[in-house]
Each structure stands twice: as C-alpha cells, then as structure tokens.
Design a protein around this motif. Sequence first.
Motif, short mmCIF file in Angstrom:
data_model
loop_
_atom_site.label_atom_id
_atom_site.label_comp_id
_atom_site.label_asym_id
_atom_site.label_seq_id
_atom_site.Cartn_x
_atom_site.Cartn_y
_atom_site.Cartn_z
N TRP A 6 59.22 28.57 14.88
CA TRP A 6 59.95 28.72 13.63
C TRP A 6 60.63 30.00 13.25
CZ3 TRP A 6 56.02 26.26 9.08
CH2 TRP A 6 55.83 25.37 9.81
N LEU A 7 59.77 31.03 13.61
CA LEU A 7 60.53 32.39 13.31
C LEU A 7 61.84 32.69 14.03
CD1 LEU A 7 56.99 34.26 13.21
CD2 LEU A 7 58.61 33.72 11.17
N GLU A 8 61.71 32.07 15.43
CA GLU A 8 62.77 32.27 16.25
C GLU A 8 64.00 31.59 15.69
OE1 GLU A 8 61.70 31.00 20.22
OE2 GLU A 8 60.34 32.61 20.41
N GLU A 9 63.86 30.49 14.87
CA GLU A 9 64.88 29.66 14.38
C GLU A 9 65.27 30.46 13.05
OE1 GLU A 9 66.64 26.85 15.34
OE2 GLU A 9 65.57 26.93 17.16
N ALA A 46 64.48 42.83 11.67
CA ALA A 46 64.54 43.01 12.98
C ALA A 46 63.39 43.62 13.79
CB ALA A 46 65.70 43.95 13.37
N SER A 47 62.80 44.30 12.99
CA SER A 47 61.34 44.78 13.53
C SER A 47 60.42 43.64 13.70
CB SER A 47 60.77 45.72 12.28
OG SER A 47 60.43 45.33 11.29
N ASN A 48 60.43 42.57 12.79
CA ASN A 48 59.63 41.59 12.89
C ASN A 48 59.93 40.75 14.27
OD1 ASN A 48 57.38 41.64 10.93
ND2 ASN A 48 58.60 40.79 9.27
N LYS A 49 61.29 40.80 14.63
CA LYS A 49 61.44 40.06 15.75
C LYS A 49 60.95 40.52 16.97
CE LYS A 49 65.89 38.03 17.50
NZ LYS A 49 67.39 37.97 17.30
N PHE A 50 60.67 41.88 17.04
CA PHE A 50 59.88 42.63 17.95
C PHE A 50 58.35 42.26 17.82
CE2 PHE A 50 57.64 46.65 19.55
CZ PHE A 50 58.06 46.42 20.80
N SER A 51 57.79 42.41 16.77
CA SER A 51 56.58 42.08 16.35
C SER A 51 55.99 40.74 16.90
CB SER A 51 56.31 42.04 14.98
OG SER A 51 56.50 43.36 14.34
N ILE A 52 56.72 39.55 16.56
CA ILE A 52 56.70 38.25 17.18
C ILE A 52 56.58 38.25 18.77
CG2 ILE A 52 57.81 35.87 17.37
CD1 ILE A 52 59.19 36.69 14.68
N GLU A 57 52.90 37.56 23.44
CA GLU A 57 52.41 38.32 24.73
C GLU A 57 51.03 38.31 24.54
OE1 GLU A 57 54.40 42.02 25.10
OE2 GLU A 57 56.28 40.71 25.95
N LYS A 58 50.36 38.51 23.18
CA LYS A 58 48.84 38.66 22.91
C LYS A 58 48.17 37.29 22.93
CE LYS A 58 48.82 43.20 20.99
NZ LYS A 58 48.14 44.00 19.80
N ASN A 59 49.15 36.38 23.06
CA ASN A 59 48.60 34.82 22.89
C ASN A 59 47.92 34.55 21.70
OD1 ASN A 59 49.58 34.04 25.54
ND2 ASN A 59 47.81 35.11 26.34
N VAL A 60 48.19 35.12 20.73
CA VAL A 60 47.75 35.16 19.16
C VAL A 60 47.64 33.58 18.84
CG1 VAL A 60 48.16 35.33 16.57
CG2 VAL A 60 48.29 37.39 18.42
N TRP A 61 48.83 32.75 18.95
CA TRP A 61 48.64 31.57 18.72
C TRP A 61 47.52 30.69 19.30
CZ3 TRP A 61 52.65 34.61 17.71
CH2 TRP A 61 53.46 34.64 16.45
N GLU A 62 47.55 30.72 20.57
CA GLU A 62 46.61 30.22 21.68
C GLU A 62 45.11 30.64 21.05
OE1 GLU A 62 50.33 30.06 23.43
OE2 GLU A 62 49.22 31.66 22.59
N LYS A 63 44.89 31.89 20.97
CA LYS A 63 43.75 32.37 20.71
C LYS A 63 43.09 31.71 19.28
CE LYS A 63 43.77 36.49 23.54
NZ LYS A 63 44.22 37.80 23.69
N THR A 64 44.02 31.75 18.36
CA THR A 64 43.69 31.16 16.61
C THR A 64 43.34 29.70 17.00
OG1 THR A 64 45.31 32.72 15.97
CG2 THR A 64 44.49 30.83 14.52
#
Length: 250
Positions: A6-9, A46-52, A57-64
């Motif tokens: 969603w955030l990419e969109e 723009a900074s959040n784009k980098f954070s996403i 890369e940390k697989n936060v969605w999969e780990k959650t």
Amino acid sequence: MRTDLWLEEEFKNPNYVPNELKKYFTELTEYEISRFLLNRGYQPTASNKFSIQILKEKNVWEKTEQLLQKYKNEWSGPDIPIFIFPTRQNLFHNRGKNGYSFIDKIFLFVPSTITEKELEALFVHEYHHICRLNSVDKPIVEHTLLDSLIMEGLAEHAVLDYCGEQYVLKWNHLYHPNVLERIWLNEYKPFMQVKYGNRRHTQLLFGNGLSRPLLGYTIGFYLIDRFRENNEGFSIPSTISTPSEQFIKD
C-alpha cells in the motif's frame, strides 16, 4: 495486511492508504484516518520510503504474521488484521515504536531501527489488549479507569514474561513501590470508576506530560505486581479474562 505494498502505491496516489483503510473504519472519513496515522507518527515522506525498504529487508511483515500465529495459539486469541506503518524516532514513544489496538484490529508503528525482540514486545502488548477486549464482556464505552489500568498493567506483564524485563516500558521503573501505593490510594483509587472518554480518565491514564509520563501505565503495572506477589498461580493466559476488580481485592 501487506501495508508495505500500500505504501509503495501511496507515493503515486496520496489517498491510496486512507482509501484502503476505509474498508476497516466504516465510522471514519478518509481525512480522519489520515489524521489518526499522522498523530501516531506516520506520514508519507521521502525518509519513510527508505524506512519501508529497511523494514522489508528485516521481514517485519512476515515476522509479525509468525507472532500472530504464535500468540493466537498461546492465548487462544482471535485472528485479526494487523497494519504496520513506519514511523520516526520519538523518545516519548519508547524509541519511536508504538501501537494502537481496536477490538478488531491492531496498528503497529515501527522505526526502521526496530529489532526482532522489540517488535515482539510491541506485538505482545497490543495483542494482549485484543485478547482481553474480546474476553471481557464489556463495551469499550463502559470501561472504567480501573479497567484501563489493569489492561495496561497486564499487557506490560505479558511483555515481562514473554520478552524480558529490558523490554518493559521504562516508565514502569521510575518510582519506589511505597510511592506508587500512595499515588494509587490518593490520586487514582477515588476515580477508578470514571468512564472511558471522560477527560479525567484520559489525564490519569496518560499522566501529566513530561513530568509524569504514562503514570497510569505505571500504576497499572504496580497493581499487577502487587497481585502477583499474593497469587502464586498467576499466569498471563489464566488472567486474560479476569475481571478488573479481582486484581485490587485486598
């Protein structure tokens, strides 16, 4: 929920995320949803784009998702949607991470620096809220200050038991127990039946700004501490549905 997609969109269409969330908030407008996200620390920059990218890369969605399956089984909890958003660092919000639980969904706001154990601690706190809200037969509008204190105290004791003391909110260790007992008796107990939504309920739960931050959370943690000392069989799963009044019986 794959909010990373969603955030990419959203960088192409600023209304994309509020529009997607509208399906889960029939009572809120897209503007109100945007304000909710902003107030919790998320905005499309723009900074959040980098954070996403770092969070992916940390697989936060999969780990959650793995955490949800783990604690659903551990606490016989419900299956609910979880929405993850990047947020800026913020010393008041425990290194920038914070969460918000509705009875049927969770929002997690996490900085790119979050560790795997910090993510679990944040999840445990919020998902415990979900389990208790769904186990206690009481509408939110009927919740009292005591209900809120016990809710927060139990959630932080869940963090203590499942993640370790270093992941408990630092505000829980600012006062000596004798001081907390006096604060409870003089400042909180007289108002423990004040209902959710009342201004005094909010003030007592969240404390007095920077001088007494999250004091209600600290009092709640203390009340559960005191209860545990007198109940050898205490466990997080067995107390999820215990009525709030039970925790303050002398």
